[in-house]
Write an enzyme that holds these catalytic residues in place. Structure first.
Site, short mmCIF file in Angstrom:
data_model
loop_
_atom_site.label_atom_id
_atom_site.label_comp_id
_atom_site.label_asym_id
_atom_site.label_seq_id
_atom_site.Cartn_x
_atom_site.Cartn_y
_atom_site.Cartn_z
CG ASP A 1 4.84 12.37 5.04
OD1 ASP A 1 4.82 12.05 6.25
OD2 ASP A 1 5.62 13.21 4.57
CB CYS B 1 13.50 45.81 10.49
SG CYS B 1 13.58 47.59 10.24
CE1 TYR C 1 -2.83 2.84 8.47
CE2 TYR C 1 -3.10 4.74 7.05
CZ TYR C 1 -2.61 4.18 8.21
OH TYR C 1 -1.91 4.94 9.09
CE LYS D 1 6.13 5.26 6.50
NZ LYS D 1 5.30 6.19 7.22
CD GLU E 1 -2.35 -1.11 2.90
OE1 GLU E 1 -2.16 -0.14 3.67
OE2 GLU E 1 -3.00 -2.11 3.22
CB CYS F 1 16.20 51.19 7.40
SG CYS F 1 15.74 50.17 8.80
CB CYS G 1 17.16 46.68 9.10
SG CYS G 1 16.14 46.64 7.61
CB CYS H 1 12.19 49.73 7.56
SG CYS H 1 13.08 48.61 6.48
CE LYS I 1 10.02 6.62 6.61
NZ LYS I 1 10.05 7.95 7.07
S1 IVH Z 1 -0.18 0.24 8.79
C1 IVH Z 1 0.78 -1.46 13.24
N1 IVH Z 1 -0.45 1.38 6.48
O1 IVH Z 1 3.06 5.28 8.86
C2 IVH Z 1 1.04 -0.24 12.40
N2 IVH Z 1 0.52 2.62 8.23
O2 IVH Z 1 5.77 5.12 9.94
C3 IVH Z 1 0.33 -0.44 11.14
N3 IVH Z 1 1.08 4.91 7.62
O3 IVH Z 1 2.23 4.25 12.10
C4 IVH Z 1 0.38 0.77 10.32
N4 IVH Z 1 0.38 4.82 5.56
O4 IVH Z 1 0.77 6.13 10.90
C5 IVH Z 1 -0.02 1.51 7.74
N5 IVH Z 1 -0.81 2.25 4.37
C6 IVH Z 1 -0.39 2.40 5.62
C7 IVH Z 1 0.17 3.60 6.10
C8 IVH Z 1 0.62 3.68 7.42
C9 IVH Z 1 0.92 5.59 6.48
C10 IVH Z 1 1.68 5.52 8.83
C11 IVH Z 1 1.12 5.01 10.12
C12 IVH Z 1 2.27 4.28 10.73
C13 IVH Z 1 3.41 5.06 10.19
C14 IVH Z 1 4.71 4.33 10.30
#
Ligand code: IVH
Length: 681
Positions: A118, A441, A232, A116, A114, A426, A423, A446, A329
């Site tokens: 941010d 400043c 998720y 991840k 999946e 001025c 500054c 100014c 990552k």
């Molecule tokens: S599963 C038991 N799935 O990234 C923890 N986490 O750096 C299971 N995150 O703590 C987490 N996308 O806050 C999961 N598709 C995804 C995610 C995800 C972002 C976050 C989540 C996690 C953190 C870890």
């Protein structure tokens, strides 16, 4: 390293990680990139593993970062919210698979891959299908109750859609569903622009802004920012689930309950297929609405997840991270370049911001020539010097920032940078902002501050003077034809003529354009004054309530806090601004120069919507939000961001979200676009 050195390195890493945790989780203002943070944490974990005699329970490698903050009710999670182990390395991902193969005595394992996201982790509780609570991760065991804020998220159903199919799983009595709150790039830019207009600190990336927004105590403010969510993960579920038994079937269940889920995930077998999926995700992710900093690989079957369990369970009495999942990552986009100079920018409020002038370099598809150095403390902390070779990155892939100096490339005669005490415009002595990091400043006259103020006043968002952009403001200041905004209204064609060759048409047009704005809407003028905290929306509130600059100048703090939607901070900022003699002089100067702004159409007598408050939600068939707002305001009505008992109408379009539900719950009249046109006659 000697044992002593190891011990002191560990102590240093622990305190650095703790400091960055505080900045990331609690203040939502991290100083370093995730990549560098992960590097520190990894070094610490490796040292602790090699030298168990120095390991300690309180080490950050044995805890999850803590986001809990003042002002929120704390709530225990029924099932701990852990984090994930992460890696930037393919071979470590393959080791993860090998470990699972051994533990489960199987080779052909099924995984999901999946995005991840941010964002900011939250856990939602639905009881009998109704959203009752939203809680942040906190320390993993207990988080902050942010229900009111999460409920402002459009597109998050407050009630789970029941199954139509009789065989499908009924909604459980109680279920915790985990996900990530985020902001889109365009919304991040919109809010940052407002922050800039009101003279407030900018956020470095969408994630920080989402975290900062989720932790606002005023959910009305939160409602003005379009937070979004994607779900998720499964927490507690009572009774235990019967309709899904794996991550992939859980994803389908979330979708059929009507919850927002990731647009794409992969269900694959074996680690090679996982690696291929990660590659596909990497090419697709830049098109996603949320920032995606990696891939989360999960063992698909819940039964297998239960067998391998969690790291940390037992010895630390607290679950740390699942053995059944791993985050891969993507390394951030960064580039190496040289700092040719450090320049200082003076803002409208007087804040002095240092900027690195770079040898141009290609980064994530664009050429970067400048990067922010934030403030003097940052320069000192990173020991950035002119002539240094540095790494630049796009923080949250948006604003370029100097990540760190490559010390090994520092030229021999490179001197430490001394932040100027004066500054640059001025030469007035700079003063440090109270309780903050900015150098300011303080000179009200100014020229650089003035230039920025005049630009702001005449900009499109404020008084909107045609033909008066940065270049012309510069020209007028250089020839000393203006000193402040009121001088604009005194300009005569004759004095402008010498500025440009055959400048007659230009001069006449400019003078006419300025004259035409003598009767600009009052809110535009108020916005143009540049009062801290006051953006367009607050300026409209002030114009509606006070109807003239003179009345506003005399408003007491008590009058101001009584305005719907005004907090104490904004009220105080307005009062403080009008307490300053220089500002009062400016206001009277504007009046003397012939500025006569137009108050909003009279709310008690005129307009079909006089005195009515309307909330917009969803997409209307023909009108944009701005057009609908303009029509409502022209008819004397007020557009508000959140529904309350005081709301007269909710104007709902396609995909209307929680505001519509709230309107129904409160018995507020709901109208559509046709209904609005009818009201407008
Ligand atoms: S599963 C038991 N799935 O990234 C923890 N986490 O750096 C299971 N995150 O703590 C987490 N996308 O806050 C999961 N598709 C995804 C995610 C995800 C972002 C976050 C989540 C996690 C953190 C870890």
């Amino acid at each position: 390293m000697s044992p002593n050195e190891v011990q002191s390195r560990i102590a240093m890493l622990r305190s650095e990680v703790a400091r960055h945790d505080e900045r990331y989780y609690r203040q939502a203002r991290p100083e370093i990139s995730d990549f560098d943070y992960d590097g520190l944490k990894r070094e610490l974990a490796e040292l602790e593993a090699h030298f168990p005699e120095f390991a300690a329970d309180e080490s950050s490698t044995r805890r999850v970062g803590d986001d809990r903050s003042e002002g929120f009710v704390r709530v225990k999670h029924r099932l701990a919210m852990t984090t994930l182990d992460n890696t930037y390395d393919e071979s470590e991902l393959r080791e993860f698979h090998a470990r699972l193969g051994k533990a489960l005595d199987a080779e052909d394992l099924a995984y999901t891959v999946e995005p991840k996201i941010d964002g900011v982790a939250v856990s939602l509780t639905y009881k009998k299908g109704k959203l009752t609570r939203a809680v942040t991760r906190g320390d993993g065991e207990e988080g902050d109750d942010v229900t009111a804020n999460v409920k402002t998220i459009r597109g998050l159903p407050h009630v789970l859609k029941p199954a139509v199919d009789l065989l499908a799983m009924p909604v459980p009595d109680l279920i915790e569903i985990r996900g990530e709150v985020f902001l889109r790039d365009e919304e991040f830019r919109r809010i940052n622009q407002l922050q800039e207009e009101t003279g407030e600190a900018l956020y470095a990336n969408p994630r920080n802004l989402a975290a900062g927004t989720l932790k606002q105590l005023d959910s009305k403010l939160v409602a003005t920012r379009r937070l979004e969510i994607v779900l998720y993960g499964l927490g507690a579920c009572e009774p235990p689930p019967t309709g899904f038994d794996s991550q992939s079937t859980f994803q389908s269940q979330l979708r059929s309950w009507g919850l927002p889920v990731v647009g794409k995930f992969w269900a694959v077998r074996g680690i090679d297929a996982v690696w291929t999926a990660i590659g596909e995700l990497d090419t697709l992710r830049r098109g996603f609405v949320y920032a995606t900093d990696g891939a989360v690989v999960k063992l698909d079957a819940f039964a297998q997840q239960a067998v391998v369990g969690y790291r940390g369970a037992g010895q630390a009495a607290r679950k740390l991270s699942p053995r059944w999942a791993c985050a891969y990552k993507f390394a951030p986009d960064r580039a190496e370049t040289r700092i040719n100079a450090i320049t200082l920018q003076v803002g409208r409020t007087g804040a002095v911001t240092p900027v690195a002038e770079l040898e141009p370099v290609l980064l994530a598809g664009t050429t970067v020539k400048r990067a922010t150095l934030h403030n003097a403390d940052e320069i000192a902390r990173k020991d950035v010097r002119i002539g240094d070779t540095v790494l630049v990155a796009k923080a949250g892939e948006i604003i370029p920032a100097v990540v760190r100096v490559l010390l090994e490339k520092r030229p021999p005669q490179c001197e430490a940078y001394v932040f100027p005490s004066e500054c640059p415009a001025c030469r007035t002595l700079l003063m440090r902002e109270e309780g903050g990091v900015k150098w300011m400043c303080q000179n009200p006259e100014c020229p650089e501050k003035m230039r920025r103020k005049i630009e702001h006043f005449s900009s499109k968002a404020c008084v909107d003077i045609d033909g008066l952009g940065e270049e012309i403001v510069d020209l007028l200041l250089k020839h000393e034809l203006i000193k402040n905004v009121s001088d604009l209204f005194r300009l005569k064609v004759e004095v402008l003529l010498p500025l440009k060759k055959s400048g007659e048409v230009w001069a006449t047009n400019l003078v006419n354009a300025i004259a035409a704005r003598r009767t600009a809407d009052l809110w535009r003028v108020i916005h143009g004054l540049g009062i801290p905290q006051v953006g367009a929306a607050s300026a409209k509130d002030l114009a509606r309530r006070f109807r003239s600059l003179d009345a506003l100048a005399e408003a007491s703090l008590n009058d101001l806090v009584q305005i719907d939607g005004f907090g104490e901070k904004t009220a105080e900022a307005v009062r403080t601004w009008f307490n300053q003699p220089a500002n009062l002089m400016l206001v009277s100067g504007l009046g003397n120069a012939g500025l006569n702004p137009a108050p909003p159409s009279d709310a008690t007598t005129g307009g079909a919507l006089a005195g009515k408050t309307i909330v917009l939600t969803g997409t209307l068939p023909t009108l944009s939000r701005e057009e609908a707002t303009a029509k409502i305001e022209a008819a004397g009505g007020k557009v508000s961001g959140s529904v309350s008992r005081k709301t007269h109408y909710v104007l709902a379009g396609e995909e209307a979200g929680s505001k519509l539900e709230k309107a129904k719950a409160l018995g507020v009249t709901v109208i559509d676009e046709a209904g609005l046109m009818e009201l407008l006659g």
